[in-house]
Design a protein around this motif. Structure first.
Motif, mmCIF file in Angstrom:
data_model
loop_
_atom_site.group_PDB
_atom_site.id
_atom_site.type_symbol
_atom_site.label_atom_id
_atom_site.label_comp_id
_atom_site.label_asym_id
_atom_site.label_seq_id
_atom_site.Cartn_x
_atom_site.Cartn_y
_atom_site.Cartn_z
ATOM 1 N N PHE A 76 -0.232 -0.419 -10.000
ATOM 2 C CA PHE A 76 -1.253 0.565 -9.614
ATOM 3 C C PHE A 76 -0.708 1.394 -8.445
ATOM 4 C CE2 PHE A 76 -5.293 0.793 -6.862
ATOM 5 C CZ PHE A 76 -5.424 2.144 -7.100
ATOM 6 N N HIS A 77 -0.518 2.691 -8.695
ATOM 7 C CA HIS A 77 0.224 3.506 -7.733
ATOM 8 C C HIS A 77 -0.636 4.637 -7.147
ATOM 9 C CE1 HIS A 77 4.077 5.916 -6.691
ATOM 10 N NE2 HIS A 77 3.746 5.109 -5.720
ATOM 11 N N GLY A 78 -0.759 5.756 -7.859
ATOM 12 C CA GLY A 78 -1.458 6.908 -7.272
ATOM 13 C C GLY A 78 -2.961 6.700 -7.225
ATOM 14 N N PRO A 105 9.491 13.545 -13.156
ATOM 15 C CA PRO A 105 8.857 14.167 -11.987
ATOM 16 C C PRO A 105 8.274 13.101 -11.057
ATOM 17 C CG PRO A 105 7.362 14.224 -13.840
ATOM 18 C CD PRO A 105 8.648 13.631 -14.356
ATOM 19 N N HIS A 106 7.938 13.542 -9.830
ATOM 20 C CA HIS A 106 7.286 12.575 -8.927
ATOM 21 C C HIS A 106 5.916 13.122 -8.501
ATOM 22 C CE1 HIS A 106 6.985 8.982 -6.637
ATOM 23 N NE2 HIS A 106 7.014 9.581 -5.476
ATOM 24 N N GLY A 107 5.785 13.590 -7.268
ATOM 25 C CA GLY A 107 4.442 13.905 -6.779
ATOM 26 C C GLY A 107 3.732 14.996 -7.548
ATOM 27 N N CYS A 154 10.381 9.559 6.609
ATOM 28 C CA CYS A 154 11.774 9.433 6.174
ATOM 29 C C CYS A 154 12.087 7.975 5.864
ATOM 30 C CB CYS A 154 12.719 9.961 7.250
ATOM 31 S SG CYS A 154 12.498 11.726 7.546
ATOM 32 N N LYS A 155 12.731 7.771 4.720
ATOM 33 C CA LYS A 155 12.961 6.402 4.242
ATOM 34 C C LYS A 155 14.112 5.708 4.953
ATOM 35 C CE LYS A 155 9.922 6.628 0.921
ATOM 36 N NZ LYS A 155 8.627 6.030 1.188
ATOM 37 N N PHE A 156 15.016 6.481 5.529
ATOM 38 C CA PHE A 156 16.181 5.896 6.201
ATOM 39 C C PHE A 156 16.243 6.440 7.622
ATOM 40 C CE2 PHE A 156 16.934 5.726 1.736
ATOM 41 C CZ PHE A 156 17.589 4.526 1.520
ATOM 42 N N LEU A 210 10.150 15.544 -4.081
ATOM 43 C CA LEU A 210 9.215 14.426 -4.299
ATOM 44 C C LEU A 210 7.751 14.806 -4.082
ATOM 45 C CD1 LEU A 210 11.000 11.263 -2.819
ATOM 46 C CD2 LEU A 210 10.952 12.100 -5.170
ATOM 47 N N HIS A 211 7.403 15.214 -2.860
ATOM 48 C CA HIS A 211 5.985 15.443 -2.574
ATOM 49 C C HIS A 211 5.803 16.795 -1.898
ATOM 50 C CE1 HIS A 211 4.779 11.394 -3.679
ATOM 51 N NE2 HIS A 211 5.847 10.946 -3.053
ATOM 52 N N THR A 212 4.577 17.343 -2.029
ATOM 53 C CA THR A 212 4.309 18.693 -1.549
ATOM 54 C C THR A 212 3.054 18.729 -0.679
ATOM 55 O OG1 THR A 212 5.387 19.633 -3.491
ATOM 56 C CG2 THR A 212 3.872 21.071 -2.305
ATOM 57 N N PRO A 265 5.286 3.245 5.258
ATOM 58 C CA PRO A 265 3.978 3.868 5.068
ATOM 59 C C PRO A 265 3.810 4.605 3.734
ATOM 60 C CG PRO A 265 4.889 4.385 7.208
ATOM 61 C CD PRO A 265 5.984 3.758 6.408
ATOM 62 N N HIS A 266 4.880 5.134 3.164
ATOM 63 C CA HIS A 266 4.735 6.051 2.034
ATOM 64 C C HIS A 266 3.888 7.255 2.433
ATOM 65 C CE1 HIS A 266 6.630 3.618 -1.137
ATOM 66 N NE2 HIS A 266 6.171 2.604 -0.444
ATOM 67 N N ASP A 267 2.560 7.101 2.302
ATOM 68 C CA ASP A 267 1.717 8.304 2.374
ATOM 69 C C ASP A 267 0.737 8.227 3.539
ATOM 70 O OD1 ASP A 267 0.847 10.770 1.575
ATOM 71 O OD2 ASP A 267 -0.333 10.054 -0.126
ATOM 72 N N ASP A 291 1.653 8.004 -12.446
ATOM 73 C CA ASP A 291 2.416 7.832 -11.210
ATOM 74 C C ASP A 291 1.493 8.292 -10.080
ATOM 75 O OD1 ASP A 291 4.505 7.354 -9.470
ATOM 76 O OD2 ASP A 291 5.709 9.073 -10.069
ATOM 77 N N LEU A 292 1.693 9.491 -9.559
ATOM 78 C CA LEU A 292 0.803 10.012 -8.532
ATOM 79 C C LEU A 292 -0.422 10.639 -9.194
ATOM 80 C CD1 LEU A 292 1.673 9.840 -5.524
ATOM 81 C CD2 LEU A 292 3.557 9.626 -7.128
ATOM 82 N N VAL A 293 -1.458 10.864 -8.401
ATOM 83 C CA VAL A 293 -2.703 11.425 -8.930
ATOM 84 C C VAL A 293 -3.168 12.569 -8.025
ATOM 85 C CG1 VAL A 293 -5.132 10.919 -9.471
ATOM 86 C CG2 VAL A 293 -3.369 9.221 -9.979
ATOM 87 N N PRO A 304 13.605 11.964 2.978
ATOM 88 C CA PRO A 304 12.153 11.935 3.093
ATOM 89 C C PRO A 304 11.463 11.587 1.776
ATOM 90 C CG PRO A 304 12.902 14.188 2.834
ATOM 91 C CD PRO A 304 14.143 13.346 2.879
ATOM 92 N N GLY A 305 10.352 10.875 1.885
ATOM 93 C CA GLY A 305 9.510 10.581 0.720
ATOM 94 C C GLY A 305 8.280 11.469 0.788
ATOM 95 N N HIS A 306 7.163 10.874 1.291
ATOM 96 C CA HIS A 306 5.962 11.693 1.451
ATOM 97 C C HIS A 306 6.072 12.590 2.669
ATOM 98 C CE1 HIS A 306 2.910 10.635 -1.501
ATOM 99 N NE2 HIS A 306 3.497 9.456 -1.577
ATOM 100 N N LEU A 307 5.294 13.646 2.624
ATOM 101 C CA LEU A 307 5.035 14.456 3.804
ATOM 102 C C LEU A 307 3.579 14.866 3.688
ATOM 103 C CD1 LEU A 307 6.693 17.981 3.298
ATOM 104 C CD2 LEU A 307 5.557 16.642 1.553
ATOM 105 N N THR A 327 0.843 -1.202 0.000
ATOM 106 C CA THR A 327 0.000 0.000 0.000
ATOM 107 C C THR A 327 0.876 1.249 0.000
ATOM 108 O OG1 THR A 327 -0.155 0.271 2.394
ATOM 109 C CG2 THR A 327 -1.705 -1.249 1.394
ATOM 110 N N HIS A 328 0.456 2.252 -0.745
ATOM 111 C CA HIS A 328 1.189 3.518 -0.792
ATOM 112 C C HIS A 328 0.340 4.709 -0.364
ATOM 113 C CE1 HIS A 328 4.895 2.456 -3.357
ATOM 114 N NE2 HIS A 328 4.343 1.335 -2.952
ATOM 115 N N HIS A 329 -0.835 4.847 -0.945
ATOM 116 C CA HIS A 329 -1.562 6.109 -0.797
ATOM 117 C C HIS A 329 -2.915 5.932 -0.135
ATOM 118 C CE1 HIS A 329 1.311 6.723 -4.202
ATOM 119 N NE2 HIS A 329 1.688 7.625 -3.325
ATOM 120 N N VAL A 330 -3.143 6.732 0.891
ATOM 121 C CA VAL A 330 -4.426 6.768 1.603
ATOM 122 C C VAL A 330 -5.063 8.129 1.356
ATOM 123 C CG1 VAL A 330 -5.569 6.541 3.835
ATOM 124 C CG2 VAL A 330 -3.372 5.436 3.457
HETATM 125 CU CU1 K7E Z 1 6.552 8.873 -3.436
HETATM 126 CU CU2 K7E Z 1 4.422 5.345 -3.798
HETATM 127 CU CU3 K7E Z 1 3.682 8.100 -3.083
HETATM 128 CU CU4 K7E Z 1 6.412 6.323 -1.875
HETATM 129 S S1 K7E Z 1 5.418 7.164 -3.595
HETATM 130 S S2 K7E Z 1 7.391 8.089 -1.147
#
Ligand code: K7E
Ligand code: CUA
Ligand code: CA
Length: 644
Positions: free
Chosen positions: A185-187, A341-343, A470-472, A397-399, A510-512, A254-256, A448-451, A136-139
């Motif tokens: 299936f991602h975003g 690009p990402h987010g 944070c990923k690490f 990555l994300h905003t 968690p990702h998001d 990717d993201l939506v 960091p990935g998502h915030l 799971t990535h996005h809630v």
């Molecule tokens: Cu950047 Cu799957 Cu939303 Cu992870 S994705 S961080």
């Protein structure tokens, strides 16, 4: 373009080198950076933060401490990563209150063991679970009037292309849909209004992006013919959870994100090249952010302008660039943005989408009203919809947003969050070099990935708290072997400067997540007996009911006893146990575990669940209450007598 006056860190030679390296990087060099980022934070100089670091800050800002007996002011809904669940946190404390089992079995509640949960999860013809893994990535939560309404949340499973819905009144997953024709299936993002009937001011659709392109149809033919590899953008009905339609696109999703007027949904694309190896996915100088014109797509479906693929009956409309050159009839607009690009995130005042650069150190601001003008044929070029493209730092990555005009973007490679002002960024991009758009930077630990900020992607963004995934975690926690936890950090964003207030370890990953004001969520304390068609409403209905070798056993629980206190079946029977918890008292949950039969589940107050299994072992087997409920909890038992 230079943004040096906006970069308080540009005096660090290391950063300068890295910046130059990224800007001019050879393809393999960038990949090398990405592949070794785990090591980058370690060689980063300490004390380069302009915000004074972490330690001094614990007493500044509004208190994040929640004393014993006090309640948090926000709910956090955290994706559970590989665990396939959704975690419910209290914020600002960060305490984990609950886990909602979704895609994977859960031994506490009996998710994947009870018949009701298996029906939601999906089974093979022999009754076994179809899938045992998820990612799971996005809630995201359902909306009404541009803000959360507390009704539903959705989460994706990237491995098996499933979308799940959770009812937030009971915090249970109630539907899972597998999306056809796609992989990766991602975003996901719910819509916020109907594009045509603006009186429908709540979520009725959820949009889904497929990140990986795959042969269409994927039937074992033409697997080396990359022109057959396609990605699709999918719309799922929020209420029925049926797949409504799909759009065939060039490149990938990717993201939506979705607009507040319901007219547009967007996905960022990093693989416009259609590459199958990472180097091939980095060839193009520009990738894109696609905008879907929802009303036109649904009209095309109505008009029968679609195809179907393979066994799927889902209508697929043509959103390829070749077929959508005329803006006035186009279903899709493609806005070029810097490579890979990402987010993509929608700002709370409803005007902009922010696309983060990832391989480019930039953030792109796209004006939604201009995208709509393009669809009306009023722009010379779609590039005019871009109102800013400014340097933010390495690996954006994300905003998230504070509702006061500021955006917060994670910088994966810089291990920072940058706070920047959108209107100043637009001014700067238009040529006002005195417009200082970077407001603050803060080091986070690490990569960091998502915030997300409290109520961030709603019109009620309140700018109080910012959580960073944070990923690490590296050195932040006691070492516990080679597998490190992720590090979730909480930042107070109520002032001009960001203040780090706390962190806690979390199981990967968690990702998001979303952070919702607590008064929006109205959880019930007991279930309603009538919601369960198979409820055993009265102990007088209990008993053993036989039809051939199929046996139904109806049982009720009321502390500290099960009724029936014993029941007889025959070896070889297919046994279905239906258990209703008649206790009405809040927090009075019972368990039902059968020795040697691999069965355990719980029933909450006024809840009914059932299990079906083969009585394949003769003998007496204790069925005991596995959830502490009463002073006589240990005595709360029944006996299953399996006659030889
Ligand atoms: Cu950047 Cu799957 Cu939303 Cu992870 S994705 S961080
Ligand atoms: Cu009922 Cu423990
Ligand atoms: Ca690319």
């Amino acid at each position: 373009m230079s943004a040096d006056n906006n970069n308080p860190k540009n005096d660090s030679p290391l950063d300068l080198d890295r910046r130059k390296f990224l800007n001019t990087a050879a393809v393999a060099g960038v990949a090398g950076t990405l592949l070794t980022v785990g090591g980058l934070a370690g060689c980063k100089k300490e004390g380069t933060s302009t915000t004074g670091g972490v330690a001094a800050s614990a007493t500044a800002g509004s208190s994040h401490e929640v004393a014993p007996g006090e309640l948090d002011s926000y709910y956090g809904f955290w994706s559970g990563g590989h665990m396939g669940d959704v975690r419910v946190l209290g914020l600002p404390s960060g305490r984990e209150i609950h886990r909602i089992p979704v895609f994977n079995p859960d031994a506490l509640v009996g998710w994947g063991i009870t018949n009701e949960s298996k029906a939601i999860m999906g089974t093979n013809s022999d009754g076994s679970l179809k899938y045992h893994v998820a990612d799971t990535h996005h809630v995201h939560g359902s909306y009404k009037d541009g803000t959360y309404d507390g009704k539903y949340a959705w989460v994706n499973d990237k491995i098996n292309c499933r979308i799940a819905r959770m009812r937030l009144d009971v915090m249970d997953c109630d539907k899972i849909t597998e999306i056809p024709n796609i992989q990766g299936f991602h975003g996901i993002f719910p819509d916020k209004r109907d594009p045509v009937d603006q009186a429908i001011n709540y979520t009725t659709r959820v949009f889904c992006g497929s990140e990986f392109h795959a042969p269409l149809p994927n039937d074992g033919h033409d697997m080396d013919d990359l022109t057959k590899y396609r990605a699709l953008f999918t719309c799922v009905d929020a209420e029925t959870m049926d797949v409504r339609w799909q759009v065939l696109i060039d490149g990938n999703c990717d993201l939506v994100a979705t607009s507040y007027d319901g007219k547009l949904a967007a996905t960022n694309q990093y693989n416009t090249e259609g590459g199958v190896k990472y180097v091939d996915m980095m060839n193009a100088e520009k990738d894109a952010c696609l905008f879907f014109n929802i009303a036109r797509i649904e009209q095309a479906v109505k008009d029968g302008k679609f195809k179907t693929y393979g066994k799927s009956k889902v209508p697929v409309v043509d959103g390829t660039l070749e077929s959508n050159k005329d803006p006035k009839t186009a279903l899709v607009a493609s806005v070029p943005v810097p490579k890979n690009p990402h987010g993509v995130n929608a700002s709370p005042e409803g005007k902009y989408f922010i696309c983060a650069g990832k391989l480019s150190p930039t953030g792109t601001i796209i004006d939604l009203s201009l995208v709509l003008k393009w669809f009306d044929g009023e722009l010379k070029s779609i590039d005019e919809a871009i109102v800013a493209e400014v340097e933010l730092g390495l690996g954006p990555l994300h905003t998230a947003f504070d509702g006061r005009g500021n955006a917060f973007t994670t910088l994966f490679l810089d291990s920072q969050v940058v706070k920047w002002n959108l209107e100043n960024a637009i001014k700067f991009y238009k040529g006002d070099k005195n417009a200082k758009y970077v407001v603050d930077r803060i080091d986070v630990q690490y990569q960091p990935g998502h915030l997300n900020a409290s109520m961030s992607e709603t019109k009620d963004a309140d700018g109080k708290w910012l959580a960073v995934g944070c990923k690490f975690s590296k050195d932040r926690f006691l070492p516990a072997g080679p597998l490190h936890p992720e590090n979730e950090q909480l930042i107070d964003i109520s002032g001009e400067k960001m203040v780090m207030v706390s962190e806690h370890p979390v199981r990967p990953e968690p990702h998001d997540f979303i952070i919702v004001k607590r008064d929006i969520i109205k959880p019930r304390q007991v279930y309603n007996l009538d919601e369960f068609p198979n409820a055993v409403k009265d102990p007088a209905e209990c008993g053993v009911f036989r039809q051939g070798n199929k046996v139904t056993v109806k049982i009720t629980s009321m502390a500290p006893a099960f009724y029936l206190s014993d029941f007889k079946v025959k070896v070889g029977d297919e046994v279905t146990i239906i258990l209703t918890n008649l206790d009405k008292v809040e927090d009075l949950t019972h368990g039902f575990a059968i020795e040697k039969y691999n069965i355990n589940f719980i029933v909450n107050p006024q809840e009914t669940k059932s299990v079906t299994f083969k009585a394949d072992k003769p003998g007496m087997y204790w069925c005991y209450c596995s959830h502490f409920c009463h002073a006589l909890h240990l005595e709360m038992r029944s006996r299953m007598l399996v006659e030889a």
